[in-house]
Write a protein that holds these residues in place. Structure first.
Motif, PDB file in Angstrom:
ATOM      1  N   UNK A 248      60.307  60.116  39.440  1.00  0.00           N
ATOM      2  CA  UNK A 248      60.042  60.274  40.806  1.00  0.00           C
ATOM      3  C   UNK A 248      61.221  60.048  41.456  1.00  0.00           C
ATOM      4  N   UNK A 249      61.241  60.779  42.608  1.00  0.00           N
ATOM      5  CA  UNK A 249      62.173  60.787  43.664  1.00  0.00           C
ATOM      6  C   UNK A 249      61.701  61.182  44.930  1.00  0.00           C
ATOM      7  N   UNK A 250      62.547  60.900  45.993  1.00  0.00           N
ATOM      8  CA  UNK A 250      62.425  61.441  47.499  1.00  0.00           C
ATOM      9  C   UNK A 250      63.368  62.622  47.765  1.00  0.00           C
ATOM     10  N   UNK A 251      62.691  63.477  48.221  1.00  0.00           N
ATOM     11  CA  UNK A 251      63.806  64.799  48.852  1.00  0.00           C
ATOM     12  C   UNK A 251      63.751  64.778  50.402  1.00  0.00           C
TER      13      UNK A 251
ATOM     14  N   UNK B  76      65.938  50.860  53.714  1.00  0.00           N
ATOM     15  CA  UNK B  76      65.511  50.461  52.605  1.00  0.00           C
ATOM     16  C   UNK B  76      64.068  51.162  52.381  1.00  0.00           C
ATOM     17  N   UNK B  77      63.547  51.539  51.229  1.00  0.00           N
ATOM     18  CA  UNK B  77      62.452  51.990  51.300  1.00  0.00           C
ATOM     19  C   UNK B  77      61.556  51.505  50.055  1.00  0.00           C
ATOM     20  N   UNK B  78      60.390  51.175  50.447  1.00  0.00           N
ATOM     21  CA  UNK B  78      59.329  50.745  49.410  1.00  0.00           C
ATOM     22  C   UNK B  78      58.228  51.365  49.522  1.00  0.00           C
ATOM     23  N   UNK B  79      57.697  51.927  48.283  1.00  0.00           N
ATOM     24  CA  UNK B  79      56.551  52.631  48.183  1.00  0.00           C
ATOM     25  C   UNK B  79      55.338  52.055  47.241  1.00  0.00           C
TER      26      UNK B  79
ATOM     27  N   UNK C  50      41.904  51.760  43.357  1.00  0.00           N
ATOM     28  CA  UNK C  50      40.741  50.869  43.734  1.00  0.00           C
ATOM     29  C   UNK C  50      41.211  49.407  44.105  1.00  0.00           C
ATOM     30  N   UNK C  51      41.969  49.586  45.394  1.00  0.00           N
ATOM     31  CA  UNK C  51      42.551  48.671  46.034  1.00  0.00           C
ATOM     32  C   UNK C  51      43.517  47.746  45.444  1.00  0.00           C
ATOM     33  N   UNK C  52      44.230  48.100  44.463  1.00  0.00           N
ATOM     34  CA  UNK C  52      45.024  47.418  43.879  1.00  0.00           C
ATOM     35  C   UNK C  52      46.387  48.195  43.790  1.00  0.00           C
ATOM     36  N   UNK C  53      47.427  47.466  43.799  1.00  0.00           N
ATOM     37  CA  UNK C  53      48.813  48.173  43.733  1.00  0.00           C
ATOM     38  C   UNK C  53      49.151  48.377  42.067  1.00  0.00           C
ATOM     39  N   UNK C  54      49.088  49.788  41.646  1.00  0.00           N
ATOM     40  CA  UNK C  54      49.421  49.868  40.484  1.00  0.00           C
ATOM     41  C   UNK C  54      50.996  50.253  40.304  1.00  0.00           C
ATOM     42  N   UNK C  55      51.505  50.738  41.235  1.00  0.00           N
ATOM     43  CA  UNK C  55      53.110  51.074  40.875  1.00  0.00           C
ATOM     44  C   UNK C  55      53.734  50.663  42.383  1.00  0.00           C
ATOM     45  N   UNK C  56      55.022  50.270  41.870  1.00  0.00           N
ATOM     46  CA  UNK C  56      55.828  49.906  43.303  1.00  0.00           C
ATOM     47  C   UNK C  56      57.219  50.430  42.893  1.00  0.00           C
ATOM     48  N   UNK C  57      57.914  51.380  44.025  1.00  0.00           N
ATOM     49  CA  UNK C  57      59.125  51.912  43.674  1.00  0.00           C
ATOM     50  C   UNK C  57      59.952  51.445  45.046  1.00  0.00           C
TER      51      UNK C  57
ATOM     52  N   UNK D 139      63.726  57.425  42.671  1.00  0.00           N
ATOM     53  CA  UNK D 139      62.974  55.797  42.983  1.00  0.00           C
ATOM     54  C   UNK D 139      63.136  55.101  41.807  1.00  0.00           C
ATOM     55  N   UNK D 140      63.262  53.827  42.052  1.00  0.00           N
ATOM     56  CA  UNK D 140      63.239  52.659  40.973  1.00  0.00           C
ATOM     57  C   UNK D 140      62.095  52.002  41.026  1.00  0.00           C
ATOM     58  N   UNK D 141      61.316  52.199  40.053  1.00  0.00           N
ATOM     59  CA  UNK D 141      60.007  51.403  39.843  1.00  0.00           C
ATOM     60  C   UNK D 141      60.319  49.953  39.359  1.00  0.00           C
ATOM     61  N   UNK D 142      59.434  49.084  40.240  1.00  0.00           N
ATOM     62  CA  UNK D 142      59.717  47.785  40.019  1.00  0.00           C
ATOM     63  C   UNK D 142      58.475  47.145  38.995  1.00  0.00           C
TER      64      UNK D 142
END
Length: 496
Positions: free
Chosen positions: A68-71, A147-150, A155-162, A248-251
């Protein structure tokens, strides 16, 4: 027709009709090789029955993993007036069913210190690009971070964070485009200059002789201009500008295998025997936008129901009527938690009226007075700035009655918990957060996480007194009194 092809009878000269499995003498024939038309037909029949827009998420994805990355494209350090609008595309994201990914940006280049955006999927399963505006006007030349946070929610739950960090160059006001590129070429390695979306890539390099290794690309109606010194030497550089990819670095997120036993967005911790300095009700709110207003028993307009406390205790009439039904808003803004006056009576922040409809960031120790015309009706103080919200205490005569947690919904404070500013009477309160639809208690020493519900034994949790219980309603005392009043009215009317 063809002759008999049975290898056991090579001298058989009988003809075999197409589609027959044996010749007239009964010699078995081998199956003819498949033609290209047969192979294509077989592939088409093996596809899913529906692979259109409605089934875009079910279509098979490429086997080769893509990080995953941002262009980022459209960046021009010499944009007129310092105004910029870069194009950000989300690529290589996993197909986990999320239809939206929120993006939070923080930078000194962005107005108000940050901004929030959302990537949404198209009908074909792609992510719609975003355009981010910022300005370098009146900024000192140099490199600035964004600083970027994705966050991906299912279902209203944060499943991934980058997370990732973009580096943007702000050149000198009198610098030319050639000087800008010369500066990059003299300080960076592995050069790859790209121009995308009608941009211009202009490089003028002079390295003093030897080999020069530069990759310049221009796409989508862009222009690339490369001017090299005849005696340029070897250049081994890495520079990305105009357009580039940012990994993107997944947390790692704390996972809860079981759903929250008691989902709620507003609740209360009730202390039956509060000590000196403690509050009887600790009201919890985890709303995208929390409305502060006047207490009303029937159809209240606010989430936080405020009343005036006088010498004789709580007074739900009198000066309380000088509070608006919708007096102020508390929500998460670009600069953290903020408050906004939406009332007819006004409010004072550290003694100053901020103006109606103008959000103001909350600061530690900020004094909030409701209203601006009459002193002492309701006075609040910001007592802690949590990583996931704020705590407020009353500093008027209702100080022993209640205090408030305003938490961001579905946000974990992280562990270990970073140090956050707080006043002494807020530092002794428990660390709480909202996630998976409900409230949680976090032990800052061990990291143990406990869901809060009416059945939870709160006396076993740190920073919670033995007489504290969890109530599913933010105003349980009003709920009880309302039912008592209804019962009294029923008895008075002769209803049994």
């Amino acid at each position: 027709m063809k002759r008999c092809s049975n290898p056991m009878h090579p001298h058989c000269t009988l003809w075999v009709m197409p589609g027959e499995s044996a010749c007239t003498n009964g010699h078995a024939q081998s199956a003819p090789p498949q033609s290209s038309f047969d192979l294509i037909s077989a592939l088409r029949s093996a596809r899913p029955a529906s692979c259109g827009p409605a089934a875009s998420f079910a279509c098979p994805q490429p086997v080769a993993p893509v990080r995953p990355h941002l262009h980022i494209s459209g960046f021009d350090p010499r944009a007129a007036g310092g105004r910029q609008a870069i194009k950000v595309e989300l690529r290589g994201m996993p197909y986990d069913g999320a239809a939206r990914v929120s993006m939070h940006l923080q930078s000194a280049l962005i107005a108000n210190g940050g901004s929030r955006h959302s990537f949404v999927r198209t009908l074909r399963g792609e992510w719609r690009p975003l355009f981010i505006a910022f300005s370098s006007r009146d900024k000192e030349h140099g490199q600035y971070q964004i600083e970027v946070e994705l966050n991906s929610q299912v279902d209203e739950r944060i499943s991934h964070k980058w997370v990732c960090t973009l580096v943007i160059l702000v050149p000198r006001a009198d610098a030319t485009l050639t000087e800008i590129h010369q500066t990059f070429l003299s300080t960076h390695k592995n050069v790859r200059v790209m121009a995308d979306d009608a941009s211009i890539a202009k490089v003028n390099a002079a390295s003093g002789g030897g080999r020069l290794d530069i990759d310049v690309s221009a796409r989508n109606a862009s222009i690339a201009h490369l001017n090299l010194d005849p005696g340029a030497g070897k250049i081994d550089m890495g520079f990305s500008t105009i357009a580039w990819d940012e990994d993107l670095i997944e947390i790692d997120l704390p996972e809860h295998t079981a759903p929250h036993p008691h989902p709620s967005r507003a609740a209360c911790l009730v202390n039956a025997a509060p000590d000196a300095g403690s509050q009887r009700q600790v009201r919890l709110f985890a709303l995208d936008q929390c409305v502060l207003g006047r207490f009303e028993e029937v159809e209240p307009e606010a989430d936080v129901l405020l009343t005036h406390f006088g010498e004789d205790g709580q007074d739900r009439q009198g000066l309380t009527r000088r509070l608006s039904g919708r007096h102020a808003l508390i929500r998460r803004g670009n600069r953290g938690m903020e408050i906004e006056d939406v009332s007819r009576y006004g409010l004072l922040l550290d003694g100053v009226w901020p103006g109606k409809g103008k959000p103001v960031p909350l600061r530690l120790g900020m004094k909030i007075e409701l209203t601006a015309s009459i002193k002492g009706i309701v006075v609040l103080s910001v007592s802690a700035l949590l990583p996931n919200g704020v705590i407020m205490h009353r500093t008027d005569q209702g100080a022993q009655a209640e205090c408030f947690y305003f938490l961001e919904p579905e946000r974990h404070p992280g562990f270990p918990v970073a140090a956050f500013p707080s006043e002494p009477h807020a530092a002794v309160l428990p660390l709480l957060y909202h996630q998976h639809g409900g409230f949680w208690h976090l032990d800052p020493a061990s990291g143990n996480e406990t869901p809060l519900s009416p059945a939870t034994a709160l006396d076993k949790l740190c920073q919670l007194a033995r007489h504290v219980r969890f109530a599913a309603d933010p105003y349980p005392e009003a709920f009880i009194e309302h039912h008592r009043a209804s019962a009294r009215n029923s008895i008075g009317a002769g209803v049994t």
